[in-house]
Motif scaffolding. Structure first.
Motif, PDB file in Angstrom:
ATOM      1  N   LYS A  70       0.830  -1.215   0.000  1.00  0.00           N
ATOM      2  CA  LYS A  70       0.000   0.000   0.000  1.00  0.00           C
ATOM      3  C   LYS A  70       0.863   1.264   0.000  1.00  0.00           C
ATOM      4  CE  LYS A  70      -3.604   2.408   2.553  1.00  0.00           C
ATOM      5  NZ  LYS A  70      -4.485   2.441   3.714  1.00  0.00           N
ATOM      6  N   TYR A  71       1.979   1.224   0.729  1.00  0.00           N
ATOM      7  CA  TYR A  71       2.845   2.395   0.832  1.00  0.00           C
ATOM      8  C   TYR A  71       4.054   2.317  -0.097  1.00  0.00           C
ATOM      9  CZ  TYR A  71      -0.208   3.839   4.506  1.00  0.00           C
ATOM     10  OH  TYR A  71      -1.335   4.235   5.187  1.00  0.00           O
ATOM     11  N   GLY A  72       4.036   1.358  -1.032  1.00  0.00           N
ATOM     12  CA  GLY A  72       5.070   1.293  -2.062  1.00  0.00           C
ATOM     13  C   GLY A  72       6.453   0.998  -1.532  1.00  0.00           C
ATOM     14  N   ILE A  73       6.534   0.184  -0.490  1.00  0.00           N
ATOM     15  CA  ILE A  73       7.838  -0.149   0.088  1.00  0.00           C
ATOM     16  C   ILE A  73       8.517  -1.187  -0.794  1.00  0.00           C
ATOM     17  CG2 ILE A  73       9.058  -1.002   2.134  1.00  0.00           C
ATOM     18  CD1 ILE A  73       7.430   1.663   2.538  1.00  0.00           C
ATOM     19  N   THR A  74       9.586  -0.788  -1.469  1.00  0.00           N
ATOM     20  CA  THR A  74      10.296  -1.713  -2.350  1.00  0.00           C
ATOM     21  C   THR A  74      11.702  -1.998  -1.847  1.00  0.00           C
ATOM     22  OG1 THR A  74      10.948   0.152  -3.746  1.00  0.00           O
ATOM     23  CG2 THR A  74       9.001  -1.089  -4.422  1.00  0.00           C
ATOM     24  N   GLY A  75      12.253  -1.110  -1.052  1.00  0.00           N
ATOM     25  CA  GLY A  75      13.579  -1.310  -0.482  1.00  0.00           C
ATOM     26  C   GLY A  75      13.505  -1.168   1.024  1.00  0.00           C
ATOM     27  N   ILE A  76      14.263  -2.004   1.721  1.00  0.00           N
ATOM     28  CA  ILE A  76      14.292  -1.885   3.175  1.00  0.00           C
ATOM     29  C   ILE A  76      15.733  -1.795   3.643  1.00  0.00           C
ATOM     30  CG2 ILE A  76      12.054  -2.938   3.708  1.00  0.00           C
ATOM     31  CD1 ILE A  76      13.469  -5.608   4.084  1.00  0.00           C
ATOM     32  N   PRO A  77      15.999  -1.153   4.769  1.00  0.00           N
ATOM     33  CA  PRO A  77      15.000  -0.519   5.622  1.00  0.00           C
ATOM     34  C   PRO A  77      14.434   0.771   5.011  1.00  0.00           C
ATOM     35  CG  PRO A  77      17.198  -0.026   6.445  1.00  0.00           C
ATOM     36  CD  PRO A  77      17.363  -0.998   5.297  1.00  0.00           C
ATOM     37  N   THR A  78      13.135   0.929   5.176  1.00  0.00           N
ATOM     38  CA  THR A  78      12.471   2.194   4.873  1.00  0.00           C
ATOM     39  C   THR A  78      11.833   2.683   6.154  1.00  0.00           C
ATOM     40  OG1 THR A  78      12.014   1.703   2.538  1.00  0.00           O
ATOM     41  CG2 THR A  78      10.582   3.317   3.607  1.00  0.00           C
ATOM     42  N   LEU A  79      12.048   3.950   6.468  1.00  0.00           N
ATOM     43  CA  LEU A  79      11.436   4.565   7.639  1.00  0.00           C
ATOM     44  C   LEU A  79      10.444   5.603   7.138  1.00  0.00           C
ATOM     45  CD1 LEU A  79      14.703   5.246   9.674  1.00  0.00           C
ATOM     46  CD2 LEU A  79      13.250   3.230   9.787  1.00  0.00           C
ATOM     47  N   ASN A  80       9.184   5.428   7.491  1.00  0.00           N
ATOM     48  CA  ASN A  80       8.163   6.419   7.147  1.00  0.00           C
ATOM     49  C   ASN A  80       7.694   7.080   8.426  1.00  0.00           C
ATOM     50  OD1 ASN A  80       8.098   5.991   4.406  1.00  0.00           O
ATOM     51  ND2 ASN A  80       6.118   4.962   4.362  1.00  0.00           N
ATOM     52  N   VAL A  81       7.525   8.393   8.387  1.00  0.00           N
ATOM     53  CA  VAL A  81       6.904   9.105   9.500  1.00  0.00           C
ATOM     54  C   VAL A  81       5.479   9.428   9.071  1.00  0.00           C
ATOM     55  CG1 VAL A  81       6.957  11.125  11.016  1.00  0.00           C
ATOM     56  CG2 VAL A  81       9.107  10.098  10.233  1.00  0.00           C
ATOM     57  N   TYR A  82       4.539   9.037   9.908  1.00  0.00           N
ATOM     58  CA  TYR A  82       3.122   9.306   9.661  1.00  0.00           C
ATOM     59  C   TYR A  82       2.645  10.329  10.674  1.00  0.00           C
ATOM     60  CZ  TYR A  82       3.189   5.027   6.889  1.00  0.00           C
ATOM     61  OH  TYR A  82       3.480   4.071   5.952  1.00  0.00           O
ATOM     62  N   SER A  83       1.873  11.284  10.196  1.00  0.00           N
ATOM     63  CA  SER A  83       1.260  12.271  11.075  1.00  0.00           C
ATOM     64  C   SER A  83      -0.149  12.517  10.560  1.00  0.00           C
ATOM     65  CB  SER A  83       2.079  13.559  11.074  1.00  0.00           C
ATOM     66  OG  SER A  83       1.538  14.486  11.988  1.00  0.00           O
ATOM     67  N   GLY A  84      -1.130  12.385  11.426  1.00  0.00           N
ATOM     68  CA  GLY A  84      -2.511  12.573  11.007  1.00  0.00           C
ATOM     69  C   GLY A  84      -2.935  11.584   9.938  1.00  0.00           C
ATOM     70  N   GLY A  85      -2.366  10.386   9.959  1.00  0.00           N
ATOM     71  CA  GLY A  85      -2.741   9.345   9.016  1.00  0.00           C
ATOM     72  C   GLY A  85      -2.061   9.428   7.669  1.00  0.00           C
ATOM     73  N   GLU A  86      -1.160  10.405   7.489  1.00  0.00           N
ATOM     74  CA  GLU A  86      -0.477  10.597   6.205  1.00  0.00           C
ATOM     75  C   GLU A  86       1.031  10.417   6.354  1.00  0.00           C
ATOM     76  OE1 GLU A  86      -2.092  11.382   3.279  1.00  0.00           O
ATOM     77  OE2 GLU A  86      -3.958  11.161   4.408  1.00  0.00           O
TER      78      GLU A  86
END
Length: 109
Positions: A70-86
């Motif tokens: 869903k979030y297009g993670i193709t390479g790891i490690p990937t760190l995403n910061v989410y705020s307010g659901g985005e």
């Protein structure tokens, strides 16, 4: 997983991350990923030092393919910061702790 981070999954991602009242750093990782293991202690230290401002969760991409796709993670490690659901920040790959802290400064100030 450590005392400062929690695991999330496809089933709990919405409650753990998207509905959080504070920014959430999600570490997309897998057990076979060497760089993921290398950055894990740094993430843990950041989680411990900023627990009041930032929630830190880990998502095993092997066990939770729906969220990763869903979030297009193709390479790891990937760190995403989410705020307010985005997604408000994406960091891919390993970096030294000072650089990672600088990247996260808007959220941990």
């Amino acid at each position: 997983m450590s005392a400062n981070t929690t695991d999330t999954s496809d089933a709990t991602f919405e409650a753990d991350v998207l509905k959080s009242d504070k920014p959430v750093l999600v570490d997309f990782w897998a057990p076979w990923c060497g760089p993921c293991k290398a950055i894990a202690p740094i993430i843990d230290e950041i989680a411990a030092a900023n627990a009041d401002k930032l929630k830190v969760v880990k998502l095993n991409t092997d066990d939770n393919p729906q969220t990763s796709a869903k979030y297009g993670i193709t390479g790891i490690p990937t760190l995403n910061v989410y705020s307010g659901g985005e997604v408000v920040k994406t960091i891919v790959g390993v970096m030294p702790k000072p650089k990672l802290v600088k990247e996260l400064e808007p959220f941990i100030g």
